[in-house]
Structure formats: C-alpha cells, structure tokens
Design an enzyme around this catalytic site. Structure first.
Site, mmCIF file in Angstrom:
data_model
loop_
_atom_site.group_PDB
_atom_site.id
_atom_site.type_symbol
_atom_site.label_atom_id
_atom_site.label_comp_id
_atom_site.label_asym_id
_atom_site.label_seq_id
_atom_site.Cartn_x
_atom_site.Cartn_y
_atom_site.Cartn_z
ATOM 1 N N CYS A 156 3.743 -1.273 -12.304
ATOM 2 C CA CYS A 156 4.109 0.010 -13.112
ATOM 3 C C CYS A 156 5.551 -0.596 -13.724
ATOM 4 O O CYS A 156 6.342 0.364 -14.245
ATOM 5 C CB CYS A 156 4.565 1.250 -12.327
ATOM 6 S SG CYS A 156 5.940 0.873 -11.142
ATOM 7 N N PRO A 163 3.164 4.396 -0.768
ATOM 8 C CA PRO A 163 2.834 5.468 0.133
ATOM 9 C C PRO A 163 1.289 5.827 0.297
ATOM 10 O O PRO A 163 0.854 6.636 0.973
ATOM 11 C CB PRO A 163 3.521 6.755 -0.311
ATOM 12 C CG PRO A 163 3.683 6.595 -1.837
ATOM 13 C CD PRO A 163 3.637 5.159 -2.024
ATOM 14 N N GLY A 164 0.460 4.877 -0.397
ATOM 15 C CA GLY A 164 -1.078 5.112 -0.225
ATOM 16 C C GLY A 164 -2.008 5.755 -0.988
ATOM 17 O O GLY A 164 -3.079 6.185 -0.824
ATOM 18 N N GLY A 165 -1.358 6.312 -2.253
ATOM 19 C CA GLY A 165 -2.075 6.813 -3.274
ATOM 20 C C GLY A 165 -3.541 6.105 -3.716
ATOM 21 O O GLY A 165 -4.216 6.577 -3.860
ATOM 22 N N ASP A 174 -0.807 -4.137 -5.948
ATOM 23 C CA ASP A 174 0.014 -3.178 -6.855
ATOM 24 C C ASP A 174 1.423 -3.560 -6.565
ATOM 25 O O ASP A 174 2.042 -2.961 -5.618
ATOM 26 C CB ASP A 174 -0.575 -1.602 -6.487
ATOM 27 C CG ASP A 174 0.327 -0.695 -7.455
ATOM 28 O OD1 ASP A 174 0.439 -0.988 -8.501
ATOM 29 O OD2 ASP A 174 0.547 0.319 -6.773
ATOM 30 N N ASP A 226 4.646 -9.356 5.514
ATOM 31 C CA ASP A 226 5.059 -9.727 4.217
ATOM 32 C C ASP A 226 3.931 -10.265 3.555
ATOM 33 O O ASP A 226 3.196 -10.933 4.087
ATOM 34 C CB ASP A 226 6.315 -10.830 4.233
ATOM 35 C CG ASP A 226 6.306 -11.332 2.910
ATOM 36 O OD1 ASP A 226 5.502 -11.173 1.941
ATOM 37 O OD2 ASP A 226 7.626 -11.800 2.821
ATOM 38 N N ALA A 284 0.858 -1.107 0.006
ATOM 39 C CA ALA A 284 0.146 0.119 -0.145
ATOM 40 C C ALA A 284 1.001 1.291 -0.162
ATOM 41 O O ALA A 284 0.137 2.335 -0.502
ATOM 42 C CB ALA A 284 -1.060 -0.094 1.279
HETATM 43 C C1 SAM Z 1 4.432 -0.200 -6.379
HETATM 44 S S1 SAM Z 1 4.521 0.159 -4.684
HETATM 45 C C2 SAM Z 1 3.030 0.333 -4.094
HETATM 46 C C3 SAM Z 1 2.421 1.790 -4.352
HETATM 47 C C4 SAM Z 1 1.113 2.029 -3.647
HETATM 48 N N1 SAM Z 1 0.110 0.820 -4.026
HETATM 49 C C5 SAM Z 1 0.462 3.342 -3.867
HETATM 50 O O1 SAM Z 1 -0.551 3.450 -4.945
HETATM 51 O O2 SAM Z 1 0.799 3.945 -3.613
HETATM 52 C C6 SAM Z 1 4.945 -1.463 -4.088
HETATM 53 C C7 SAM Z 1 5.047 -1.440 -2.724
HETATM 54 O O3 SAM Z 1 5.131 -3.101 -2.123
HETATM 55 C C8 SAM Z 1 5.888 -3.064 -0.986
HETATM 56 N N2 SAM Z 1 6.588 -4.446 -0.823
HETATM 57 C C9 SAM Z 1 7.468 -4.882 -1.447
HETATM 58 N N3 SAM Z 1 7.631 -6.218 -1.099
HETATM 59 C C10 SAM Z 1 6.383 -6.724 -0.445
HETATM 60 C C11 SAM Z 1 5.880 -7.895 0.266
HETATM 61 N N4 SAM Z 1 6.513 -8.943 0.012
HETATM 62 N N5 SAM Z 1 4.696 -7.621 0.873
HETATM 63 C C12 SAM Z 1 4.150 -6.578 0.807
HETATM 64 N N6 SAM Z 1 4.331 -5.292 0.079
HETATM 65 C C13 SAM Z 1 5.616 -5.458 -0.247
HETATM 66 C C14 SAM Z 1 7.219 -1.928 -1.332
HETATM 67 O O4 SAM Z 1 7.693 -1.625 -0.204
HETATM 68 C C15 SAM Z 1 6.262 -0.922 -2.064
HETATM 69 O O5 SAM Z 1 5.794 0.097 -1.094
#
Ligand code: SAM
Length: 699
Positions: free
Chosen positions: A527, A405-407, A470, A453, A403
């Site tokens: 992305c 930074p929460g966008g 995401d 996780d 999630a």
């Molecule tokens: C693409 S970003 C998410 C952006 C977010 N959805 C938004 O719209 O602001 C992916 C996120 O997944 C997190 N992440 C990485 N490995 C993960 C895991 N095993 N479980 C959950 N989150 C994870 C990362 O730290 C990152 O913040």
C-alpha cells in the site's frame, strides 16, 4: 421475496468520495486551515458524525506499529465499530423517504464504476476558497494537458478582474459618495435617520466601512494579479516563526505552479527553476502538513499538477467499501438485508462481484447482525485487487505470508470456497488476534494460522501452489487513512522497507512450487506508492530467481514504471499495476504477479532470455549506478552459500545471452564491454580514485 432495488435513499450523485459516511480526517492542514480567520467564515459546517469516526480510525491505525508492521486494512473490530454510530442518530426526513421510494422503484444495481472511480470533482481547496474566480480558475486545472485552458482561465479571470477594477473604482466613488452622504446625512439629519438610534447609525456606518474595505481588498488583489500575469516575483523566504498565513501560501503555490508551467516567460530574471521548486516544496509541506522529503518525493515521481491532485486526494477519505463474504451470502441478498436496515449502498463497480460501496447508513455498519454473522467485512477496494490477481483455485495450497488482520486471507478462502489449505502467516503476535477473529467470524475453515518471520517460511512449509505477499510497507498510499505518514517517513524508512520487502519476496518465491500443476504464481503487493518498495523490488527478484512478470488480469490501474530517476527497470515491470487515490479514488496500491519458471534459486531459464536481451539493449545493465547496485544486491541476498557460490561462478563467465545480445548491438568483445560497463557504473569519485591509483602505480 424478490430481490429489491439496491439504489435507495442516496440523495447525492454516485461519485463516492464526498458522500461517504466517513469524515475527512482532521489533518494538520485542515486543523490549521480552521485557524485561518478568513476561512472560518466561509467554511461549511462539518457533518456532526465526522469527529468521532475519524478519531476512532486514527486511534486504531496509530497503534504503535513500525513501518514494517503497518497494515493497510481497516478490518479490525475497533475500526469498524468506531464507524458509523452517529449515523444511527440521523433523523429521516419525509423528503428522504420519498426519494427512497422513488429510487427503489428505479431498481437494480447500477454498476456504474466509472462514476465512482472518479475522485470527488470539487477539490477541497475550491470548497474552502471564497468566490474569487482567479483561485478557482487555477485550481480547476486538474489535467496535465490544460496549460492552454489554464491560460484561458487566467485571461478570463483577468477580464473579470478588469471588470471588477472598473466597478471597483466606480464603487469606490460610490463608496466615497456614500461616506460623504453618510456624513451629510449625519449633518442634515434626514427624517429617516432621525428615527435611528445612535447605535444603529453607527452600525450602518460600520457596514459601509466594511463594504469599502472589501472592495479595496479586491482592487488590491486585482492589481497583484495583473502584475503577476507576466512574471512572478518569488518572495524572500519566510523566516519568522509565526503562524503561517495559509491563504497567502495557497496563493503562492498557485503562482509558482503557474510559473513552472511556462517557466521561460513567467520566471523572474535571476531565479532558477530550482528556486521555485524549493519554495514550492516548502509551501506544500506547510500547507498540507508534510515533511519536505515526502513532498520532494512526490514531485520527483509525478508532475507538479499531479502531485497537487495527489495531495488534495490525501485530504479526503476514500469511500467506505465492504466485501461480501460469499462463503455465507450472495451480494444481492446482503445488499437487500442492509438496505432494509437503512444502509445506502451500491456495487463498487463492474470489476468486482463482491464489493459494495456504502454511502451512508442509519446503523453502525460494523455492528449489524449481518456483520456479526460474518456476511461481510469492511475492506478497502484496493485490497481486493491482490487476491483477484492471485486467483487461487479450489483445492490448492496457498500461502498468505503477511496476513493480519486477514482481509485478504478471508477473501482467498472465499475464492477457494473453503477448500484446499491456506497458511495464514503473521509475524507480529499481537496482530494474530484480529487475524483469528476475522477468520472465525467469516467462517474460513481452510486456514491454518502461523506465526513466523516470513523470511524463515521456505524452511518451514516447503512448497505451495500460490503465494500472496502483501508486504509491510511505508504506507505512502494510505495517507488519507493514516496522516502520521505525512511527517513520519524518511528516505531511510523507505530504504529499510525495501530491504525487508526484497528478502520477503525471495522467501515468497522460494515457497512457491514452479512445478505446481495449477499454480506456480506469486503476487506481490504494497500500500505504498514509492518506487523503491515496488518496481525496484520486483526488478530485483527478476535477477535473483527464475521468475517472470505476468499480467495480473486486473482491468484497470496504471502501468508499473519501467524507469525512475535515471534507473531502468526490466521492461516487463510495466505489467505491474499502480492504483492511486487521485486517479482511482482508492488507497494507493501496487500489485505485481509473478510466474515461477523453475525451482532453481538463480535466474537461468531460457524463458527469460528474450526479456533479458531486450533489457540489455534498453540499457538495463548499463545505468549509472545500476550496475553496482545489482552486484551489491546480489551479495546481500539471503540465498544459501551454495547458491551464492554458483552465482559467483556464473558472474565470472559471460552468460550466453549477454554475448549474444552484445554481438547483436555490435559491441566489441564481451570481456572488454563488461569492463567498460563496470567502470561506467562507478560513481565519479570512485573513478577518479581508480585513475589516481593507476597513475600512482605507474610512477
Ligand atoms: C500490509 S499488512 C498485511 C495486511 C493483510 N494482508 C490484510 O489484507 O489484512 C503487512 C503485515 O506484515 C506483517 N509483517 C511485518 N514483518 C513481517 C515479516 N518479517 N514476516 C511476516 N509478516 C510480517 C505486519 O505485522 C503486518 O501485519
């Protein structure tokens, strides 16, 4: 007060990209380009605000994130505040004010998305290039189907050059005459010359010499182009380490692209297509500052022309967009407030009711009172799409698995009108701060932040109505934002991401309740534009869980790939949507919506029967390495041992749908064909090893 017109002081057209207050990032290509002397003279001075902003963005995005941690967003406070400070110092001319008044009178939202969706019409190379029409002619070819136009351009260019050639020789003659005149003038010392100081006379001579030099250069170039019209002689590899001559590389890229378009007629005898492609890979990598893996990857995924368009689009920043937080304000009200502060904006397009595109602003867009009050968030337009596809309903339980930074979490909260419950999960502790800050600023009261996780979540939260994954990804869709991707990603990185993504998607499906009265949906997004992280992941899940791909309901976007480099995906993968910087003027994005059919952990539903059979007929199970990969993937699954045992049993049996489908395509006994499929799917060396073993056994 009645709502005032939104169209305001925008002095330029609505194409978005080049008018955005964000500056083009200082990429290796542009930095190098700046060093090329011949270009320096031609370069338009950059707007003063650019440097500070792109630096700010670069800093915030190059936070020491591994690719699996990469976020696609720019919502964090730092990003935003780095934003438009310099815009505040922009002085307002009377002319602008007059335009503003005029524009206000015209009134209303324009909602002309089509214009904005088009990337800026002028390509950067063109802007940077000189008045050489031959260059423009080639670069203007943005359309795949423009081979003939290209040829036309060429011949026009050649004509023009032919004209120039004639002129050149005349000019040369003139020049020579001028020179001799100069000389004779020097000798005879005409009265006007007499009045000139020696230094002025010298300057005149120098001017004449420069003109002549320029004309000579043009004539020389003409000759080259005439020669090149039929075949292009591929120069030998550059092996010196000196600073690359970008103008020469750019010319060569154009020539190679031209040859590849009509290889039979234009290639040099003895050179293979691969020779040209390899040279192109090296040149594009140097020119745009990428590693050759990524260039090759793009060339494997897109046509040469489209690859060039993508690379060019990655050199430009996408338009700045904000999303109205409808928990606090309506878009029209927000627009009105921002216009009053000197923000020049428009709706992003008909497809969104909450997005606004910001052309420029007299105030820092990330520090307005409206921003502080949580009335909007800076969010890339493509980030809206997964939330729209998930379409959460009021009162539902929703999981946002990755999630920060929460966008997207804050958008989900708004769509749910702060009802129900959102589990906003983020694995990285340091990213929880920005997630919590955004949830608080935007007033989302239906979210619970958790720190797991994502792969562990099925055991922690059980079932919910909808899940958004995401996923962490390689970021190949957001290179304009984060140029470190250009050199920082390898095939191994993409494979690592894909592995994690598959595991996370299995967990996402397991968290979703197929029996939900209102939901049972999972949206997977990244992305990245890499097929391994997108279509291959959802194709995998179709074989691992009882789900099907459904329409995302998004109005635009390209279809998902159903085959890629010899691999066939399930035909329904075409319902996924791809978004590209060079096509949609958005960050590159992939969105796929899945409907969970049952809570079983194996795909047994009859609902998928037809699709599977269709897939079988289309070679879904018969691809060269595909068969093996599928079995390997199955073994690598994170499913419980019990599930694996059930699945192993199932694999021993020939499933009914396989029998039926095989009968339909007239294959022999299922058993025989199965063996045939598995041996066909072995790589050649393994096949030989098997043969050797057999013959040894016989001996
Ligand atoms: C693409 S970003 C998410 C952006 C977010 N959805 C938004 O719209 O602001 C992916 C996120 O997944 C997190 N992440 C990485 N490995 C993960 C895991 N095993 N479980 C959950 N989150 C994870 C990362 O730290 C990152 O913040």
């Amino acid at each position: 007060m009645p709502p005032r017109a939104i169209k305001t002081t925008r002095s330029a057209s609505n194409d978005g990209s080049s008018k955005s207050p964000r500056s083009p990032a200082i990429t290796p290509r542009t930095a190098r380009a700046n060093r090329v002397k011949s270009r320096e003279a031609r370069k338009a001075p950059p707007p003063p605000k650019e440097e500070s902003e792109s630096e700010g963005e670069g800093e915030s995005e190059s936070e020491s994130e591994s690719e699996s941690e990469r976020g696609s967003e720019s919502e964090s406070e730092e990003d935003v505040e780095g934003g438009s400070d310099d815009e505040g110092s922009e002085s307002e001319s009377e002319e602008e004010e007059a335009q503003a008044v005029k524009a206000r009178r015209t009134g209303g939202f324009t909602d002309e998305n089509a214009k904005w969706l088009k990337p800026s019409s002028k390509k950067r190379a063109e802007e940077e290039s000189d008045d050489d029409d031959s260059e423009n002619g080639t670069e203007d070819d943005s359309d795949d189907s423009e081979q003939s136009e290209d040829d036309e351009d060429r011949s026009e260019d050649d004509d023009e050059f032919a004209g120039l050639d004639g002129n050149d020789s005349e000019d040369d003659g003139d020049m020579e005459q001028d020179d001799s005149e100069d000389d004779s003038e020097d000798d005879s010392e005409s009265s006007s010359e007499d009045e000139l100081l020696p230094i002025e006379r010298k300057a005149l001579k120098e001017d004449a010499r420069r003109v002549k030099e320029k004309e000579d250069a043009r004539a020389e170039q003409l000759e080259t182009n005439i020669q090149d019209d039929d075949t292009y002689h591929l120069p030998d590899e550059d092996d010196d380490d000196s600073v690359p001559d970008l103008s020469a590389i750019q010319m060569r890229i154009q020539e190679i692209v031209r040859v590849l378009k009509d290889f039979k007629n234009r290639r040099e005898t003895g050179k293979s297509r691969n020779d040209y492609v390899e040279r192109l890979v090296a040149d594009l990598a140097t020119y745009y500052g990428y590693n050759s893996f990524l260039i090759r990857y793009f060339l494997d995924t897109f046509s040469v022309e489209e690859t060039m368009e993508l690379l060019e689009a990655n050199e430009q920043q996408r338009p700045v967009t904000i999303r109205t937080n409808t928990l606090k304000v309506r878009r029209r009200e927000l627009a009105e407030s921002l216009i009053n502060r000197g923000v020049n904006l428009d709706p992003v397009g008909k497809w969104s009711k909450v997005g606004l595109i910001v052309y420029d602003s007299r105030v820092p867009i990330g520090a307005t009172p409206e921003y502080m009050a949580g009335q909007y968030i800076l969010q890339s337009a493509s980030s809206f799409l997964p939330c729209m596809a998930l379409a959460p309903q009021e009162g539902e339980r929703v999981l946002d698995m990755a999630a920060a930074p929460g966008g997207k979490t804050t958008y989900l909260a708004a769509l749910m009108r702060n009802t129900g419950m959102i589990f906003a999960n983020e694995y990285q502790k340091k990213r929880l701060t920005s997630l919590v800050a955004n949830l608080q600023r935007l007033g989302c009261t239906n979210a619970i932040v958790c720190n797991y996780d994502g792969r562990a979540l099925p055991k922690v939260i059980g079932h919910v109505d909808r899940v958004l994954l995401d996923a962490p990804c390689s970021g190949t869709g957001v290179i304009a934002k984060d140029s470190s991707v250009k050199t920082g990603k390898s095939a191994e990185d993409i494979a690592k991401c894909a592995h994690l993504q598959k595991e996370l998607l299995v967990a996402a499906i397991d968290c979703c309740d197929a029996n939900s009265k209102t939901g049972g949906y999972v949206v997977y997004s990244t992305c990245s534009i890499a097929v391994e992280e997108n279509e291959a992941v959802v194709d995998y899940i179709l074989r691992k869980r009882d789900v099907k791909i459904v329409s995302s309901g998004l109005e635009f976007g390209r279809k998902g790939f159903t085959s890629y480099r010899g691999k066939n995906f399930h035909p329904s993968v075409e319902h996924a949507r791809r978004f590209y910087p060079h096509v949609h003027n958005m960050d590159g994005f992939f969105v796929c919506k899945l409907k969970k059919l049952s809570n079983r952990t194996v795909p047994t539903s009859n609902d998928t029967f037809d699709e599977k059979r269709a897939a079988l007929e289309s070679g879904y199970f018969g691809g060269a390495h595909d068969g093996d990969a599928r079995v390997d993937d199955a073994n690598a699954d994170v499913a419980s041992e019990k599930d694996q045992a059930i699945e192993a049993k199932k694999r021993k049996r020939v499933p009914g749908y396989v029998k039926a489908a095989l009968a339909e395509v007239g294959a022999g006994s299922a058993k025989k064909t199965k063996t045939a499929v598995s041996s066909r799917s072995l790589p050649p060396d393994k096949k030989n090893a098997k043969k050797d073993k057999k013959s040894k056994g016989k001996k």
